[in-house]
Design an enzyme around this catalytic site. Sequence first.
Site, short mmCIF file in Angstrom:
data_model
loop_
_atom_site.label_atom_id
_atom_site.label_comp_id
_atom_site.label_asym_id
_atom_site.label_seq_id
_atom_site.Cartn_x
_atom_site.Cartn_y
_atom_site.Cartn_z
CG ASN A 1 -5.26 7.65 -2.13
OD1 ASN A 1 -4.49 8.17 -2.93
ND2 ASN A 1 -5.16 7.88 -0.83
CD GLN A 2 -8.81 10.63 -8.70
OE1 GLN A 2 -9.92 10.13 -8.58
NE2 GLN A 2 -8.63 11.85 -9.18
CG ASP B 1 -1.91 1.14 1.23
OD1 ASP B 1 -1.96 1.88 0.22
OD2 ASP B 1 -2.65 1.30 2.22
CG ASP C 1 -2.98 -0.15 7.88
OD1 ASP C 1 -2.25 0.22 6.95
OD2 ASP C 1 -3.17 0.52 8.90
CB SER D 1 -11.23 6.05 -2.72
OG SER D 1 -10.02 6.72 -2.42
CG ASP E 1 -20.87 11.77 7.64
OD1 ASP E 1 -19.80 12.37 7.35
OD2 ASP E 1 -21.77 12.28 8.34
CB ALA E 2 -17.41 7.88 10.37
#
Length: 309
Positions: free
Chosen positions: A147-148, A114, A232, A184, A224-225
Site C-alpha cells: 500500500n502507499q 506482499d 492475501d 491503495s 465502508d467496512a
Amino acid sequence: MHEMECRVLSIQSHVVRGYVGNKSASFPLQVLGFEVDSINSVQFSNHTGYAHWKGQVLTADELHVLYEGIKLNNVNHYDYVLTGYTRDTSFLEMVVDIVQELKRANPNLVYVCDPVLGDHGSMYVPENLHPVYKNKVVPVADIITPNQFEAELLTGKNVSTEKDAVEVMDLLHNMGPDTVVMTSSDLPSRLGDRFLVALGSQRMVKPDGTRSTQRIRMEIPKVDAVFVGTGDLFAAMMLAWTHYHPNDLKSACEKTFSVMHHVIQRTISYAHDMAGPGRRPSPAQLELRMIQSKADIEDPAIVVEATVL
C-alpha cells in the site's frame, strides 16, 4: 504436448475457521488452475480480529525442516513463491534463503511478495522487519503489492502527487521487482471522494532488448467496512492474472481488482443480511464469501477500468 502444470509454494498463515493467509490464497489459485503447495506459517483457530483466538506458530527452523523434506524428495521445483504477513525476522530471512535456492533451481521462478508492514501511517509488525524487507526480501521479489504507507517506508520517499507515486514505484523497481502495484493511496480520485486511487508499474524488456515501463492508474470504489484476508486474496490474484497476462499489467490489474470487488460486494451484502437492519456485522459475518464467489474468481466481469499513464 500437455501443458506444464504451474506450481506455487505459498508460505502464509492458516486459520481453521474463515479466510486469511493461505485460506484466502489457495482456493482462488486452485480454481484458476494452479497447483498450490502450502506451508502454514501459523495455525490459528481464526483470524486475530475476533474476540478470541488460539493456535501455534511455525518457527524458522520448522519452516526449514519442511522445506528440507520437499528438497530430499527432489520435488522442490516451483514456478511461483507467494508470501504475505509475517511477524518474525528469522522466519522472513529463512523465506529469503528458500526463495534464493528455488531461483537457482529455476531461474524463471517468480516471487510474489506482499510486504506487509502497516497502513495509514502506523506499523502493525515489529519495527525490525522493516530493514529485512528493504534489504533482503524486496531485492529477491519479482512482484510486490505494497500500500502507499509500505511503499513510502521501503523507499524513504513520501507520496503526495501522482508524480511522487511514479517515482516511488521506479525506486521500488530499482530495488528488484519488475512489477509493483500500489494497492491503495491517499491521492485524490478523479471520480470524487467515494473512490480511492491504486497505481501499478511494470518494467519489461522488449524482444529487441530495449526496456519499457507500463504504468497504470485505477479508481477503486471505497468500501465502508473492514475486511480481513483481502490483501492475501489480492496478492494471489495478481500472481494468477499476471501469469495469464504476462506483459499486460492493465488487464491483470483490471481482473484482479474486479475479483476483489465481486468478492467484497458479496461479502458485504451477506454480512448485512445476517446482522440485520442497523446492526454492525461481526467478524464472523464479515468472513470473505470465497466459495460463493467461485464463478467471479474464474471469470470476473470487469468493473474496474485501468488508465494507462
